[in-house]
Design an enzyme around this catalytic site. Sequence first.
Site, PDB file in Angstrom:
ATOM      1  N   HIS A  89      15.869  19.227 -76.479  1.00  0.00           N
ATOM      2  CA  HIS A  89      16.790  20.338 -76.728  1.00  0.00           C
ATOM      3  C   HIS A  89      18.055  19.876 -77.444  1.00  0.00           C
ATOM      4  O   HIS A  89      19.146  20.387 -77.194  1.00  0.00           O
ATOM      5  CB  HIS A  89      17.161  21.062 -75.431  1.00  0.00           C
ATOM      6  CG  HIS A  89      16.024  21.719 -74.737  1.00  0.00           C
ATOM      7  ND1 HIS A  89      15.676  23.030 -74.932  1.00  0.00           N
ATOM      8  CD2 HIS A  89      15.115  21.229 -73.849  1.00  0.00           C
ATOM      9  CE1 HIS A  89      14.624  23.325 -74.188  1.00  0.00           C
ATOM     10  NE2 HIS A  89      14.255  22.252 -73.529  1.00  0.00           N
ATOM     11  N   ASN A 162      13.541  28.968 -70.843  1.00  0.00           N
ATOM     12  CA  ASN A 162      12.977  28.894 -72.191  1.00  0.00           C
ATOM     13  C   ASN A 162      12.603  30.290 -72.668  1.00  0.00           C
ATOM     14  O   ASN A 162      12.655  31.248 -71.899  1.00  0.00           O
ATOM     15  CB  ASN A 162      11.713  28.023 -72.189  1.00  0.00           C
ATOM     16  CG  ASN A 162      12.028  26.532 -72.186  1.00  0.00           C
ATOM     17  OD1 ASN A 162      13.146  26.115 -72.464  1.00  0.00           O
ATOM     18  ND2 ASN A 162      11.026  25.733 -71.881  1.00  0.00           N
ATOM     19  N   TYR A 376      18.766  16.565 -64.608  1.00  0.00           N
ATOM     20  CA  TYR A 376      19.847  17.052 -65.469  1.00  0.00           C
ATOM     21  C   TYR A 376      21.179  16.370 -65.166  1.00  0.00           C
ATOM     22  O   TYR A 376      21.905  15.985 -66.071  1.00  0.00           O
ATOM     23  CB  TYR A 376      19.949  18.580 -65.371  1.00  0.00           C
ATOM     24  CG  TYR A 376      18.783  19.272 -66.062  1.00  0.00           C
ATOM     25  CD1 TYR A 376      17.494  19.172 -65.553  1.00  0.00           C
ATOM     26  CD2 TYR A 376      18.943  19.999 -67.219  1.00  0.00           C
ATOM     27  CE1 TYR A 376      16.418  19.769 -66.176  1.00  0.00           C
ATOM     28  CE2 TYR A 376      17.875  20.602 -67.855  1.00  0.00           C
ATOM     29  CZ  TYR A 376      16.610  20.486 -67.328  1.00  0.00           C
ATOM     30  OH  TYR A 376      15.543  21.070 -67.954  1.00  0.00           O
TER      31      TYR A 376
HETATM   32 FE1  HDE Z   1      14.596  20.447 -69.423  1.00  0.00          FE
HETATM   33  N1  HDE Z   1      15.866  18.896 -69.774  1.00  0.00           N
HETATM   34  N2  HDE Z   1      13.435  19.222 -68.332  1.00  0.00           N
HETATM   35  N3  HDE Z   1      13.252  21.918 -69.160  1.00  0.00           N
HETATM   36  N4  HDE Z   1      15.736  21.653 -70.491  1.00  0.00           N
HETATM   37  C1  HDE Z   1      16.973  18.946 -70.514  1.00  0.00           C
HETATM   38  O1  HDE Z   1      19.021  18.020 -69.887  1.00  0.00           O
HETATM   39  C2  HDE Z   1      13.764  18.010 -67.880  1.00  0.00           C
HETATM   40  C3  HDE Z   1      12.104  21.855 -68.441  1.00  0.00           C
HETATM   41  C4  HDE Z   1      15.568  22.983 -70.668  1.00  0.00           C
HETATM   42  O2  HDE Z   1      21.035  23.802 -73.757  1.00  0.00           O
HETATM   43  C5  HDE Z   1      17.776  17.664 -70.435  1.00  0.00           C
HETATM   44  O3  HDE Z   1      21.161  18.294 -70.557  1.00  0.00           O
HETATM   45  C6  HDE Z   1      12.751  17.503 -66.993  1.00  0.00           C
HETATM   46  C7  HDE Z   1      11.569  23.148 -68.199  1.00  0.00           C
HETATM   47  C8  HDE Z   1      16.606  23.519 -71.507  1.00  0.00           C
HETATM   48  O4  HDE Z   1      21.839  21.956 -72.896  1.00  0.00           O
HETATM   49  C9  HDE Z   1      16.995  16.801 -69.438  1.00  0.00           C
HETATM   50  C10 HDE Z   1      11.777  18.458 -66.970  1.00  0.00           C
HETATM   51  C11 HDE Z   1      12.431  24.001 -68.825  1.00  0.00           C
HETATM   52  C12 HDE Z   1      17.412  22.429 -71.821  1.00  0.00           C
HETATM   53  C13 HDE Z   1      15.827  17.713 -69.110  1.00  0.00           C
HETATM   54  C14 HDE Z   1      12.223  19.545 -67.792  1.00  0.00           C
HETATM   55  C15 HDE Z   1      13.466  23.225 -69.423  1.00  0.00           C
HETATM   56  C16 HDE Z   1      16.847  21.285 -71.173  1.00  0.00           C
HETATM   57  C17 HDE Z   1      18.100  17.031 -71.747  1.00  0.00           C
HETATM   58  C18 HDE Z   1      10.451  18.404 -66.235  1.00  0.00           C
HETATM   59  C19 HDE Z   1      12.329  25.519 -68.928  1.00  0.00           C
HETATM   60  C20 HDE Z   1      18.627  22.433 -72.712  1.00  0.00           C
HETATM   61  C21 HDE Z   1      19.595  17.194 -71.921  1.00  0.00           C
HETATM   62  C22 HDE Z   1      10.605  18.560 -64.832  1.00  0.00           C
HETATM   63  C23 HDE Z   1      12.510  26.170 -67.660  1.00  0.00           C
HETATM   64  C24 HDE Z   1      19.853  22.801 -71.980  1.00  0.00           C
HETATM   65  C25 HDE Z   1      20.044  17.886 -70.761  1.00  0.00           C
HETATM   66  C26 HDE Z   1      21.004  22.851 -72.945  1.00  0.00           C
HETATM   67  C27 HDE Z   1      17.391  19.999 -71.222  1.00  0.00           C
HETATM   68  C28 HDE Z   1      14.898  17.331 -68.234  1.00  0.00           C
HETATM   69  C29 HDE Z   1      11.427  20.686 -67.999  1.00  0.00           C
HETATM   70  C30 HDE Z   1      14.534  23.834 -70.155  1.00  0.00           C
HETATM   71  C31 HDE Z   1      16.589  15.433 -69.937  1.00  0.00           C
HETATM   72  C32 HDE Z   1      12.752  16.177 -66.279  1.00  0.00           C
HETATM   73  C33 HDE Z   1      10.317  23.515 -67.394  1.00  0.00           C
HETATM   74  C34 HDE Z   1      16.787  24.966 -71.946  1.00  0.00           C
HETATM   75  O5  HDE Z   1      17.742  16.568 -68.281  1.00  0.00           O
END
Ligand code: HDE
Length: 708
Positions: A89, A162, A376
């Site tokens: 993202h 999402n 996060y």
């Molecule tokens: Fe994320 N995800 N994610 N994700 N995600 C990040 O956090 C992570 C997942 C989502 O505009 C990171 O600040 C793991 C699902 C959005 O700043 C990180 C898993 C969904 C955004 C991270 C998921 C998301 C992130 C990268 C599996 C939809 C952007 C930078 C368990 C519900 C937020 C940060 C923004 C961002 C980890 C799965 C949505 C690395 C470990 C499912 C919208 O922490």
Amino acid sequence: MANETKMPSEMAGTDTPDRANTNEKLEALETFRSDATGQALRTNHGVKISDNQNTLRVGARGPSLLEDFIMREKITHFDHERIPERIVHARGTAAHGYFETYEDHGALSKAGFLRNPEKKTPVFVRFSTVQGPRGSGDTVRDVRGFAVKFYTDEGNFDLVGNNMPVFFIQDAFKFPDFVHAVKPEPHNEIPTGGSAHDTFWDFVSLVPESAHMVVWAMSDRAIPKSLRTMEGFGIHTFRLINTEGKAVFVKFHWKPAQGVCSLVWDEAQKLAGKDTDYHRRDLWEAIEMGDYPEWELGVQIVPEEDEHKFDFDLLDPTKIIPEELVPVTPLGKMVLNRNPDNYFAETEQVAFCPGHIVPGIDFTNDPLLQGRLFSYTDTQISRLGGPNFHEIPINRPVAPNHNGQRDGIHRMTIDRGRASYEPNSIDGGWPKETPAAAENGGFETYQERVEGHKVRERSESFGDHFSQARLFFQSMSEPEKEHIIAAYSFELGKVEREFIRARQVNEILANIDLTLAKRVAENLGLPAPTAGTVDVKEQTLKDSPALSQMNLLVDNIKGRKVAVLVADGVDEKAVESVKAALKAEGAHAKVLGPTSAPVKTAGGATLPVDASMEGLPSIAFDAVWIPGTDKSVKAMSTNGVALHYVLEAYKHLKAIGVSDQAKALIEQLKLEEDAGLLIGDGKVADFITAIKQHRVWAREPKAKAIPA
Ligand code: HDE
């Protein structure tokens, strides 16, 4: 200090569409926003600077002096002006706004922001793509992040979702594997912003739980027309806890007031090159023009006793609850009405975390959600440089946040008092715990009963990977199905290893839908499968109309963009009249000429244009109108850019309306009239109706013959 400083929040209850007024109020409250108007140039430590052009040196041609503290401070700051981009993202854009509940939902949740309809809760929303780096194109085929930070009076609530309601994997443990597979390949860092490569398809063809999400990613949902025309989903099942302490399961939904629609693939690819910033520009401009995007927040509610009533497990994030089984209950609306002042300070530094919840909301044991709760905060610590990222203005809660957590890198708050521990008696015992009773507002975890053995095991109820992928595909309209087939064929066509292509077709697609598998196999020159490899569970529901974007349009053209093509000799009145008709419907017309220079009208007047046709190509618009006189039409008939403009809009199935005289252009291009290609000055109303349909789908088979 930080605790007393207020966020946009104080807009709460004082929203006004008048930006100037809003900004004035904000300025008084948000002491961290800086305006240099009328101010002297100074160093970071407050010293006035007399020369910002020259380094201190020995004589005009001599060596520079290390003692130039002003130059050293400036360059040092510059050297550190970037922070690590998000792992996923990374490319995003954001806006401020507010959320307003329709009524007191206390029977559902005790969360304050869902209780008082008079109250406007400030929000900051960041939209993003997942795969590409910060500078990648906006319109690539990808999932879009839809992250909302609610600055509620009880603390920040982040709904980090999402634009698709399911996810690729079921367990957070697999997230690094998935992300490594989808990211550019490690040897050459190709491709940027796309999933059409071997490692992605290798992984998803080996991991059938991804099947459902991958069909979504191959559908038009992955190329949204605008960030304003996307639905948003919380994905996981959450809990809401009411004032009595009773819980229900919920899935969060954001439904856009602008309707749901997408780009067509050729358009998306071209935009990624011609306007890398297409989506962020569209959002920015809409807000500047006062076309404030709106979404309705709703929840699907499942009583606790119905937890096991479905064909799937509520804790499995690769499943939706079809809206035909559990309709979405509207809770309130969100309006985005203010662009950030500074990209870095706000959009880049905002830190979302699904673990930021408030009393009245709670988690479930979805194993993907559970892992996210850890990830996060951990990532913010390295990305934002330490544990005090909550003090960065955009992340500060409006609720006070006194506690014993002190020190650390970049600490902003200067804490008074000596007791950074609890209990204490030397600071009067403050800050103190709040008893958990609803009226007090102390957070209390929902007391779910849990028992079991410690195991590394996936529940059997997570074992069906294909029936909802099938439901999705089979709920699509014919054009949408064709797009999905084309997307799989395109992406797999880029996969170098044939065994990966074949595995995806035979072991995944054949289990989703045999026609889909056969059509893709045909396009790849592979033998067509004759049966799937597993018995796919029969679903109660055979068709879910809520999944097809065709059913999610709105009956207006508010905020749509129309190109009006002109050339020397154009009838000025005809231009004005179509502009007025579009304006009355809330759409925006831009007048485009052969160059950026004004054109001469039939009456001899000078008509300024908004841009050249080359500068704002047809892919930047929803529709094209060509007013004319014989003279202006003749000028266009030898102008390749103008002719391509019409052909491209036709190919992309857009509404095209032309005056009687401009019929000659349509004939020259050998195009045929249809429900969206309208000839005649009197066809403006039909033109508007055609724009409402978003695309002329019936034209698609013919449009394929038009050169790209
Ligand atoms: Fe994320 N995800 N994610 N994700 N995600 C990040 O956090 C992570 C997942 C989502 O505009 C990171 O600040 C793991 C699902 C959005 O700043 C990180 C898993 C969904 C955004 C991270 C998921 C998301 C992130 C990268 C599996 C939809 C952007 C930078 C368990 C519900 C937020 C940060 C923004 C961002 C980890 C799965 C949505 C690395 C470990 C499912 C919208 O922490």
